[in-house]
Design a protein around this motif. Structure first.
Motif, PDB file in Angstrom:
ATOM      1  N   VAL A  14      -2.543  -4.132  -8.466  1.00 28.49           N
ATOM      2  CA  VAL A  14      -1.175  -4.503  -8.517  1.00 28.49           C
ATOM      3  C   VAL A  14      -0.725  -5.733  -7.088  1.00 28.49           C
ATOM      4  CG1 VAL A  14       0.586  -3.263  -8.459  1.00 28.49           C
ATOM      5  CG2 VAL A  14      -0.960  -2.044  -9.683  1.00 28.49           C
ATOM      6  N   VAL A  15      -1.569  -4.938  -5.918  1.00 28.50           N
ATOM      7  CA  VAL A  15      -0.734  -5.655  -5.256  1.00 28.50           C
ATOM      8  C   VAL A  15      -0.953  -7.478  -5.125  1.00 28.50           C
ATOM      9  CG1 VAL A  15      -1.732  -6.267  -2.079  1.00 28.50           C
ATOM     10  CG2 VAL A  15      -1.278  -3.956  -3.531  1.00 28.50           C
ATOM     11  N   ASP A  16      -2.372  -7.813  -5.114  1.00 28.84           N
ATOM     12  CA  ASP A  16      -3.269  -9.135  -5.796  1.00 28.84           C
ATOM     13  C   ASP A  16      -2.274  -9.370  -6.954  1.00 28.84           C
ATOM     14  OD1 ASP A  16      -5.061  -8.550  -4.066  1.00 28.84           O
ATOM     15  OD2 ASP A  16      -6.826  -8.690  -5.037  1.00 28.84           O
ATOM     16  N   GLU A  17      -1.686  -8.908  -7.953  1.00 28.61           N
ATOM     17  CA  GLU A  17      -0.852  -9.126  -9.117  1.00 28.61           C
ATOM     18  C   GLU A  17       0.625  -9.633  -8.238  1.00 28.61           C
ATOM     19  OE1 GLU A  17      -1.762  -9.571 -12.151  1.00 28.61           O
ATOM     20  OE2 GLU A  17      -3.420  -9.804 -11.952  1.00 28.61           O
ATOM     21  N   GLY A  56      18.919   5.310  -1.254  1.00 30.26           N
ATOM     22  CA  GLY A  56      16.838   5.418  -2.232  1.00 30.26           C
ATOM     23  C   GLY A  56      16.756   7.743  -1.480  1.00 30.26           C
ATOM     24  N   LEU A  57      15.308   7.023  -2.000  1.00 28.77           N
ATOM     25  CA  LEU A  57      14.990   8.623  -2.198  1.00 28.77           C
ATOM     26  C   LEU A  57      13.659   8.652  -1.261  1.00 28.77           C
ATOM     27  CD1 LEU A  57      14.610  11.287  -2.441  1.00 28.77           C
ATOM     28  CD2 LEU A  57      12.765  10.867  -4.676  1.00 28.77           C
ATOM     29  N   ASN A  58      13.514   8.592   0.316  1.00 21.42           N
ATOM     30  CA  ASN A  58      12.714   8.886   1.184  1.00 21.42           C
ATOM     31  C   ASN A  58      12.020  10.312   2.157  1.00 21.42           C
ATOM     32  OD1 ASN A  58      12.322   5.713   1.222  1.00 21.42           O
ATOM     33  ND2 ASN A  58      14.967   5.701   1.870  1.00 21.42           N
ATOM     34  N   TRP A  59      10.599   9.796   2.043  1.00 19.08           N
ATOM     35  CA  TRP A  59      10.400  11.409   2.585  1.00 19.08           C
ATOM     36  C   TRP A  59       9.194  10.866   3.316  1.00 19.08           C
ATOM     37  CZ3 TRP A  59       9.791   9.297  -2.146  1.00 19.08           C
ATOM     38  CH2 TRP A  59       8.698   8.996  -3.021  1.00 19.08           C
ATOM     39  N   PHE A  60       8.715  11.948   4.063  1.00 23.42           N
ATOM     40  CA  PHE A  60       7.269  11.214   5.102  1.00 23.42           C
ATOM     41  C   PHE A  60       6.455  11.392   4.228  1.00 23.42           C
ATOM     42  CE2 PHE A  60       3.732  13.029   7.478  1.00 23.42           C
ATOM     43  CZ  PHE A  60       3.639  11.852   8.267  1.00 23.42           C
ATOM     44  N   GLY A  61       5.506  10.498   4.414  1.00 24.69           N
ATOM     45  CA  GLY A  61       4.609  10.000   3.111  1.00 24.69           C
ATOM     46  C   GLY A  61       4.953   9.287   2.497  1.00 24.69           C
ATOM     47  N   LYS A  62       5.589   8.607   1.527  1.00 21.17           N
ATOM     48  CA  LYS A  62       6.569   7.733   1.119  1.00 21.17           C
ATOM     49  C   LYS A  62       5.189   6.400   0.959  1.00 21.17           C
ATOM     50  CE  LYS A  62      10.075   5.660  -1.703  1.00 21.17           C
ATOM     51  NZ  LYS A  62      11.074   5.522  -2.167  1.00 21.17           N
ATOM     52  N   LYS A  64       2.136   6.430   1.966  1.00 18.21           N
ATOM     53  CA  LYS A  64       1.080   6.326   2.382  1.00 18.21           C
ATOM     54  C   LYS A  64       0.515   6.646   0.017  1.00 18.21           C
ATOM     55  CE  LYS A  64      -3.081   7.864   2.949  1.00 18.21           C
ATOM     56  NZ  LYS A  64      -4.019   7.054   3.114  1.00 18.21           N
ATOM     57  N   ALA A  65       1.802   7.448  -0.635  1.00 23.37           N
ATOM     58  CA  ALA A  65       1.992   6.993  -1.086  1.00 23.37           C
ATOM     59  C   ALA A  65       1.689   5.486  -2.669  1.00 23.37           C
ATOM     60  CB  ALA A  65       3.239   8.018  -1.561  1.00 23.37           C
ATOM     61  N   ARG A  66       2.872   4.948  -2.090  1.00 21.48           N
ATOM     62  CA  ARG A  66       2.231   3.998  -2.226  1.00 21.48           C
ATOM     63  C   ARG A  66       1.297   3.530  -2.140  1.00 21.48           C
ATOM     64  NH1 ARG A  66       7.698   1.681  -0.019  1.00 21.48           N
ATOM     65  NH2 ARG A  66       8.754   2.559  -1.811  1.00 21.48           N
ATOM     66  N   GLN A  67       0.922   3.453  -1.413  1.00 22.66           N
ATOM     67  CA  GLN A  67      -0.633   2.974  -1.116  1.00 22.66           C
ATOM     68  C   GLN A  67      -1.626   3.135  -2.276  1.00 22.66           C
ATOM     69  OE1 GLN A  67      -0.586   3.625   3.007  1.00 22.66           O
ATOM     70  NE2 GLN A  67      -0.281   1.365   4.000  1.00 22.66           N
ATOM     71  N   ILE A  68      -1.798   4.758  -1.630  1.00 18.00           N
ATOM     72  CA  ILE A  68      -2.826   4.924  -2.945  1.00 18.00           C
ATOM     73  C   ILE A  68      -2.056   4.389  -4.226  1.00 18.00           C
ATOM     74  CG2 ILE A  68      -3.062   7.501  -4.163  1.00 18.00           C
ATOM     75  CD1 ILE A  68      -2.881   8.920  -1.141  1.00 18.00           C
ATOM     76  N   ALA A  69      -1.169   5.020  -4.512  1.00 20.17           N
ATOM     77  CA  ALA A  69      -0.582   4.033  -5.881  1.00 20.17           C
ATOM     78  C   ALA A  69      -1.124   2.552  -6.293  1.00 20.17           C
ATOM     79  CB  ALA A  69       0.343   4.011  -5.925  1.00 20.17           C
ATOM     80  N   LEU A  70      -1.152   1.750  -5.064  1.00 19.87           N
ATOM     81  CA  LEU A  70      -1.251   0.379  -5.099  1.00 19.87           C
ATOM     82  C   LEU A  70      -2.882   0.301  -5.528  1.00 19.87           C
ATOM     83  CD1 LEU A  70       1.648  -0.672  -3.384  1.00 19.87           C
ATOM     84  CD2 LEU A  70       1.679  -1.534  -5.491  1.00 19.87           C
ATOM     85  N   LEU A 171       6.683  15.541  -3.630  1.00 16.52           N
ATOM     86  CA  LEU A 171       7.284  14.268  -3.422  1.00 16.52           C
ATOM     87  C   LEU A 171       5.705  13.892  -4.037  1.00 16.52           C
ATOM     88  CD1 LEU A 171      10.429  13.398  -2.293  1.00 16.52           C
ATOM     89  CD2 LEU A 171      10.316  13.544  -4.879  1.00 16.52           C
ATOM     90  N   SER A 172       5.178  13.454  -3.214  1.00 17.96           N
ATOM     91  CA  SER A 172       3.983  12.306  -2.925  1.00 17.96           C
ATOM     92  C   SER A 172       3.146  12.770  -3.722  1.00 17.96           C
ATOM     93  CB  SER A 172       3.254  12.926  -1.389  1.00 17.96           C
ATOM     94  OG  SER A 172       3.923  12.369  -0.375  1.00 17.96           O
TER      95      SER A 172
END
Length: 173
Positions: A14-17, A56-62, A64-70, A171-172
């Protein structure tokens, strides 16, 4: 069964795209080293959200969760005709696995081919506990993670916010 190649098992990056889309739209924002965010900001007319007051919805670990998803998945979906009903004629698939990893794999191979996906939420049933039941850290750990308390145990912030520790892991996930 058709022989698989290594690229068959890799999910879409996804990041490359996303970078390719930006390159096409804003080629002048790219240098040999990567993206020049200052140039990109200028090209977007400084329409950048800054400061703390925004919805927005923010939390500690967001982050890192986005990095894992990408991150790309190297998983592979394997058919099980012997466990299936009407394998040769069905137009439905039952896939068992980690929700995020399976969705990453489907994104590349099945883009535009899927009408509906039902996802069974990851909650605990029976005696096999795959996900933790209690999504909270103890207060001391949470305050250290969020920078409200130093590694030496001393409080760094005068405004201790502690209620987020009950929702961060959930949330993560």
């Amino acid at each position: 069964m058709q022989k698989m190649t290594p690229s068959d098992g890799q999910s879409m990056n996804v990041v490359d795209e996303n970078i390719e889309v930006l390159k096409k739209a804003f080629p002048e924002a790219f240098t040999e080293d990567g993206i020049d965010f200052e140039v990109l900001r200028q090209l977007l007319g400084d329409n950048v959200a800054e400061g703390e007051e925004k919805y927005g919805l923010n939390w500690f670990g967001k982050k890192k969760a986005r990095q894992i998803a990408l991150s790309p998945s190297m998983g592979t979906l394997r058919p099980c005709p012997e466990e299936s009903v009407d394998w040769d004629t069905t137009q439905n698939l039952f896939i068992e696995g980690d929700n995020l990893e399976v969705l990453k794999i489907l994104q590349k191979s099945y883009a535009g081919k899927i009408k509906v996906i039902y996802i069974d939420p990851p909650y605990n049933t029976g005696k096999e506990f795959i996900y933790p039941d209690k999504f909270h850290d103890n207060l001391d750990t949470y305050l250290r993670y969020t920078g409200q308390k130093g590694e030496d145990g001393l409080v760094v912030s005068s405004n201790n916010e502690s209620s987020g520790r009950f929702h961060t892991n959930w949330l993560s996930m």
